[in-house]
Design an enzyme around this catalytic site. Structure first.
Site, short mmCIF file in Angstrom:
data_model
loop_
_atom_site.label_atom_id
_atom_site.label_comp_id
_atom_site.label_asym_id
_atom_site.label_seq_id
_atom_site.Cartn_x
_atom_site.Cartn_y
_atom_site.Cartn_z
N GLU A 291 60.01 10.84 67.94
CA GLU A 291 60.68 12.15 68.10
C GLU A 291 60.63 12.95 66.81
OE1 GLU A 291 62.47 9.34 68.54
OE2 GLU A 291 63.57 9.39 70.43
N ASP A 333 32.82 33.83 45.31
CA ASP A 333 32.11 34.95 44.69
C ASP A 333 31.92 34.64 43.21
OD1 ASP A 333 34.68 35.19 43.83
OD2 ASP A 333 34.92 37.30 44.31
N ASP A 596 37.95 38.06 46.53
CA ASP A 596 39.07 38.95 46.24
C ASP A 596 38.82 40.39 46.66
OD1 ASP A 596 37.13 39.60 44.47
OD2 ASP A 596 38.37 39.50 42.68
N ASP A 600 34.93 40.63 50.94
CA ASP A 600 35.11 39.21 51.23
C ASP A 600 36.00 38.98 52.45
OD1 ASP A 600 33.67 38.40 48.87
OD2 ASP A 600 35.40 39.02 47.71
N1 LIG Z 1 32.18 51.21 40.79
C1 LIG Z 1 30.92 51.06 41.16
N2 LIG Z 1 30.04 52.09 41.05
C2 LIG Z 1 28.78 51.93 41.43
N3 LIG Z 1 28.25 50.81 41.91
C3 LIG Z 1 29.05 49.76 42.03
C4 LIG Z 1 30.42 49.81 41.66
N4 LIG Z 1 30.98 48.62 41.90
C5 LIG Z 1 29.99 47.85 42.38
N5 LIG Z 1 28.82 48.52 42.46
C6 LIG Z 1 27.54 47.97 42.92
O1 LIG Z 1 27.75 47.16 44.07
C7 LIG Z 1 27.32 45.82 43.82
C8 LIG Z 1 28.16 44.84 44.57
O2 LIG Z 1 29.50 44.91 44.15
P1 LIG Z 1 30.21 43.64 43.55
O3 LIG Z 1 29.43 43.14 42.40
O4 LIG Z 1 31.62 43.98 43.36
O5 LIG Z 1 30.02 42.63 44.78
P2 LIG Z 1 30.69 41.22 44.95
O6 LIG Z 1 30.01 40.56 46.10
O7 LIG Z 1 32.17 41.39 45.06
O8 LIG Z 1 30.31 40.48 43.62
P3 LIG Z 1 31.06 39.29 42.92
O9 LIG Z 1 30.52 38.05 43.54
O10 LIG Z 1 30.63 39.43 41.49
O11 LIG Z 1 32.53 39.46 43.11
C9 LIG Z 1 27.39 45.68 42.32
O12 LIG Z 1 26.53 44.68 41.84
C10 LIG Z 1 26.98 47.06 41.84
O13 LIG Z 1 25.57 47.18 41.83
MG LIG Z 2 33.92 40.66 44.29
#
Ligand SMILES: Nc1ncnc2c1ncn2[C@@H]1O[C@H](COP(=O)(O)OP(=O)(O)OP(=O)(O)O)[C@@H](O)[C@H]1O
Ligand SMILES: [Mg+2]
Length: 655
Positions: A291, A333, A596, A600
């Protein structure tokens, strides 16, 4: 003061904004705190899935519904009637004591876990008395004015008061995976179903890009999501672990009934007194039935949750502890997990590698005017050195998304209107037909120069620098809105170069996890060069790489075939992250996903154990089962150890 009356579901999008605000008895500065308190009492908490908890005494009484307890009490009542009052009293006292222990333990365990869960609750930025406050979303009431940015969850069904390039994901309500544009307008949008209305946003949807100010109209169970939750039954679907526990309970129950009947029959056929035989059989049943099993499970899991909280892991779904213990594959990531996430802009260069003031100016203007999701890259640009913005005026923007991987802003300075694009560098080079030379001259980007620029970019990657490309072109003054189609034939200005140092401890943690039977795969939106550098620095071998581009051409079967040979996925978009995760699950792995960002969230949701961090985007935190208070892989490893010892301690069946 007269009371606010609630708006109907249709009125939210059909009435003009002024009327909505009047009906809600609110204004752009928001409610005052006392009024908000009052409304919270009237309308109840803003929680779409609120399961109405019955009062404690009813919960206690409901435990007596257990058939075994009822038979036990009835049988001992019968024996009391035949004169054996002493055993009746003993049975009653024992039943009461065990019920009370069970109840107290479970309530205590649950409230401890609830308190932990509240500490990582999703919050919203709300205007009260004219100031902006951050409050837990379940405290929001009709009439509240809330500000939204990319990555936020829409807290309740609301009317848009202001919006800028707002795109939301309504997949939860409509099943449509693509972002939908929303705009504030008074004219009813002509849609006949509310989710089609473009001037309202709904609870459970999330902001993909852009910003908005909204007036909350309907909260909690009154929202579209709330209705859906009620019609689907209030309880969330049981997890594999819960189903296992329930099956185990049923099995024991059936065995017990059979045993009792058998013993009873044998006794009766041997002509023993019926009442005595019944009591004997019951005693046997009570001894056999676990239980207290549900209570023991809850209490052990809750205790582990408290233990985990000391190790900086907050558990949102209790049974995730079990899944964490069973996890044999972790997808994560890059930024913050393998790197320090202390991103710094180190320099801004032109395609040939020479310092470029004009590329920096454009990058700064772009980051400054961009109103969508503020990425750490933008913060690094703005923090690097001050740039005088006088004379620059923003006209429009095309916000960031994870498909295009770039941001455009349309700006005006003097008599010149210009579209400035900043984003993934390979893409920017591809979109450019000309480039800006060191002396300011605009020259065609011939194949040889292009190769030279690509070599500069490759060099940066090989040295571990992240880069964004900057490009722009002049548009005529009649151009008032920016669109994705304008992002072509750019004049390439240069690269912003960032340093995000690899995390020294990450390598050892990954090796320890591999040794403990958990394979780690990295899924990143960043490019291959940079990620390979990070792998080399932390001393983890790259077994195989797949890029988002290659994934497009792979069938699901082919992907599953490739998976064991690949531990790094680069330039993958949110859907691809999800696809990889589902493929791993199909291979029979218990998969954890750590991330994050907005990008994702889909994968976090689908994972067996979704892990996010405290500072993550709301959508990511809401989709996760565990929240780390410190962004570090070693915290996950400790969590796994704790999860495994919980499973062993309890020894209960799971998968
Ligand atoms: N503020 C921004 N301005 C312009 N391009 C951006 C910006 N932020 C991200 N990017 C482009 O988008 C791509 C993907 O974003 P990001 O790197 O955040 O992806 P992620 O999958 O979250 O990567 P991680 O695994 O590093 O967290 C970057 O590599 C960059 O080329
Ligand atoms: Mg990221």
């Amino acid at each position: 003061m007269n009371r606010m009356e609630e708006l109907d579901a249709e009125e939210i999008w059909q009435e003009p904004v002024d009327r909505i605000l009047a009906r809600l008895m609110t204004s752009a500065v928001g409610l005052d705190a006392t009024e908000a308190q009052l409304r919270l009492k009237t309308f109840g908490p803003n929680d779409a899935a609120t399961v109405k908890r019955s009062p404690l005494w009813l919960q206690f009484l409901s435990r007596f519904r257990n058939p075994l307890v009822i038979i036990l009490l009835v049988a001992s009542g019968l024996s009391a009637a035949t004169g054996d009052v002493a055993s009746f009293l003993i049975v009653v006292i024992i039943v009461m004591i065990s019920m009370t222990i069970d109840f107290v333990q479970e309530v205590r365990a649950q409230s401890a876990v609830e308190a932990l869960r509240r500490s990582v609750a999703v919050r919203a930025t709300v205007r009260r008395n004219g100031t902006c406050l951050s409050v837990p979303t379940d405290c929001l009431v009709p009439g509240d004015i809330v500000e939204l940015i990319a990555g936020d969850l829409v807290p309740a069904d609301s009317r848009l008061l202001e919006s800028r390039d707002l795109f939301v994901n309504q997949a939860l309500l409509t099943g449509e995976p693509y972002p939908v544009e929303k705009q504030c307008s008074d004219a009813p949008s002509g849609a006949d179903d509310p989710t089609g209305a473009s001037n309202v946003v709904f609870a459970g949807t999330s902001v993909i890009s852009g910003t908005a100010t909204i007036a909350i109209c309907r909260t909690g169970g009154k929202t579209v999501l709330g209705h859906l939750a009620t019609s689907l039954g209030e309880k969330p679907p049981a997890t594999a672990f819960e189903v296992g526990i329930r099956r185990f309970g049923l099995l024991i129950m059936r065995l017990t009934v059979l045993m009792v009947l058998f013993v009873l029959m044998v006794n009766i056929s041997l002509h023993r007194p019926v009442l005595e035989s019944l009591m004997f059989a019951l005693a046997l049943a009570v001894g056999l039935t676990p239980e207290l099993l549900p209570m023991i499970v809850t209490v052990t899991l809750a205790r582990s949750a408290l233990e985990l909280s000391k190790r900086k892991v907050i558990v949102k779904r209790l049974s995730a502890i079990h899944d964490l213990g069973a996890m044999n594959m972790l997808c994560t990531d890059k930024t913050g997990t393998l790197t320090e996430a202390t991103i710094k802009l180190v320099r801004t260069i032109d395609g040939h590698g020479a310092e470029s003031a004009s590329a920096y100016a454009y990058a700064y203007v772009n980051s400054r005017f961009e109103t969508g999701m503020k990425s750490p890259l933008d913060e690094a640009i703005l923090a690097s050195s001050r740039f005088d913005m006088t004379g620059w005026k923003k006209i429009d923007e095309v916000p960031f998304d994870f498909e295009r991987r770039r941001i455009s802003v349309l700006v005006q300075r003097g008599a010149e209107r210009r579209l400035i694009v900043k984003g993934a560098p390979e893409e920017l080079l591809r979109l450019s037909g000309r480039y800006e030379a060191a002396d300011g001259a605009v020259l065609p980007l011939d194949p040889e120069t292009r190769r030279c620029f690509e070599a500069t970019l490759d060099d940066l990657g090989a040295q571990g620098f992240r880069a964004l490309g900057i490009g722009s072109h002049v548009v005529d003054m009649g151009h008032v809105t920016a669109a994705v189609s304008d992002e072509s034939d750019l004049i390439f200005s240069g690269f912003t170069v960032f340093l995000d140092p690899p995390k020294a401890s990450a390598g050892a943690t990954i090796r320890a996890m591999t040794a403990a039977g958990i394979a780690v795969k990295v899924l990143t939106g960043d490019n291959e060069r940079v990620t390979r550098y990070v792998f080399a620095e932390i001393g983890v071998p790259v077994i195989g790489v797949l890029t988002g581009e290659q994934l497009i051409h792979l069938s699901d079967e082919a992907l599953i075939g490739q998976l064991p040979k690949v531990n790094l996925f680069c330039r993958v978009n949110p859907q691809q992250k999800l696809r990889i995760l589902l493929a791993l699950k199909r291979l029979g792995h218990v998969v954890g996903f750590m991330g994050d960002g907005i990008n994702d969230a889909p994968a976090l949701h689908a994972a067996d154990v979704g892990i996010s961090v405290d500072g993550a985007a709301d959508v990511a935190r809401a989709a996760a089962d565990l929240i780390l208070l410190e962004h570090d892989l070693s915290v996950v490893r400790e969590g796994v150890v704790c999860g495994r010892s919980t499973v062993q301690r309890r020894g209960a069946p799971g998968r």
